[in-house]
Scaffold this active site. Sequence first.
Site, PDB file in Angstrom:
ATOM      1  N   ALA A  48       0.849  -1.194   0.000  1.00 49.46           N
ATOM      2  CA  ALA A  48       0.000   0.000   0.000  1.00 49.46           C
ATOM      3  C   ALA A  48       0.883   1.241   0.000  1.00 49.46           C
ATOM      4  O   ALA A  48       1.958   1.226   0.592  1.00 49.46           O
ATOM      5  CB  ALA A  48      -0.886   0.001   1.235  1.00 49.46           C
ATOM      6  N   THR A  49       0.413   2.277  -0.677  1.00 48.21           N
ATOM      7  CA  THR A  49       1.329   3.392  -0.908  1.00 48.21           C
ATOM      8  C   THR A  49       1.004   4.672  -0.131  1.00 48.21           C
ATOM      9  O   THR A  49       1.050   4.649   1.076  1.00 48.21           O
ATOM     10  CB  THR A  49       1.506   3.625  -2.406  1.00 48.21           C
ATOM     11  OG1 THR A  49       0.223   3.651  -2.997  1.00 48.21           O
ATOM     12  CG2 THR A  49       2.295   2.489  -3.024  1.00 48.21           C
TER      13      THR A  49
END
Lengths: 271, 243
Positions: A48-49
């Site tokens: 996840a960014t």
Amino acid sequence: MLPEDAAATIGRAASTSFSDYIAAQNPAALPSARNAANHTGTDLAPHATTIVSLTYAGGVLMAGDRRATMGNIIASRHIEKVFPADMFSVLGIAGSAGIALDITRLFQVELEHYEKIEGTRMSLDGKANRLAAMIRANLPLALQGLAVVPLFAGFDTTRRIGRLFSYDVTGGRYEEQEHHSVGSGSVFARGALKKLWKPNLGEDEAVKVAVESLYDAADDDSATGGPDVVRQLWPVVYTVNGAGARRIPERSLARAAEEIIASRSVSGREA
Amino acid sequence: MTQQFYVSPEQLMKDRADFARKGIARGRSVVVLTCREGIALVAENPSPSLHKLGEIYDRIAFAAVGKYNEFESLRQAGVRYADVRGYSYDREDVTARGLASVYAQSLGAVFTAESKPFEVELAVAEVGTTIAQDHIYRLTFDGSIADETGFIVMGGQADAVVEALKGRWNAEQDFGEAIRAAVDSLRYDGGSTAEPRAHLGSRTLEVAVLDRDPLTARGSIRAFRRVPAQELDAMLGNDRAAV
């Protein structure tokens, strides 16, 4: 004098932690129970960014893009990475998505459990410390490439202000001022926030600043997703103020994103 | 040398039951009642911090009479049970039936095996989406469990309060009406022949509700809500004006 076993229960009662309880009863249920042995798991699972968080007049806001990646592949366009932790706090997660989602779930139960057992809400600093302990427990996995780095924001009901906290993989907890971002696109988002953030932003302006900083992150970081007008996907944005945590409706986010896209198209510049 | 006398099992159980009943009878009553808007829990409790009512899970509440230290440990164990279950399965897999059944086992084991039975009586209430789906379980000190409909009253003077509540309660009431009916009935705990006690206010009452639809009412999946003193006095104030 109290009998020995009766006195021991007093000591045990100091912790009403759900995670401590489940660690004693069923340790396999904890997010940190995984073991990647000597392998590195960097490209093994979705990642996840970018998450951004900023304070505004009367509260604090957190926003996250909708992309998860696995190496060069887009693993998900729909993932949500910002969650309400309880009524007065939210957390956003960057890093190994599966572990981060488990930590989020454990953290939500942890806060609710405390509230029910004690009959009162945990203090904001208490919540930040509990999250730090969970990130610390994940350190062995972080060293194998499955790191989770959250961003935590909440409304301090005693001081009546919004506060935000960042973490490192060892569980270090740092209180941030004004704004902060984590994840692969955080450098670009931080640059945008530095230019866009002003003291005492209104809620609508703050939402726009958050969406625009994620737009800039997506512009330069391939792992961060920008506003997706084809699929009508917008960042997930939560605000927390004296009234509690609230998810900003899709409509407002669509409008903010479209305004940003329009203003950038009109100016006709490269960046 | 002390002589060990034979005591028949019947006598032993009867003595234990009498002991527990005596302990429970000392406390004030608690009423749990269903209504159109959800389930209302009303307790006579002068302490604002030592609760007799508590939240267990999303749609489940706990009410108790008897010894505080005993029912408080049972309440905490119930919260742990519900949270562990909800965390390892899913939130909707936590049910009042499951909780009531583990409470019954625990109370039953203590009643027969320990040196002293628990001096408590518990209610586990679960609010459904319709009145027909509401569940109220009553658990007594010996581990017996009963699935009740409508309302239950626990405590020493329960019978007198039940008599008073029968004429005041119906399932179509809203929270205000149901809570007024319960509070009014608590005054008649001296029996129908005795003079009712003076009006009860928020100082001596602890009131909580389980909302039938908390998501649209408050944007939360947690149905349990304590009724604050101010709101409660406003609710009961209407009653006083009407009398």
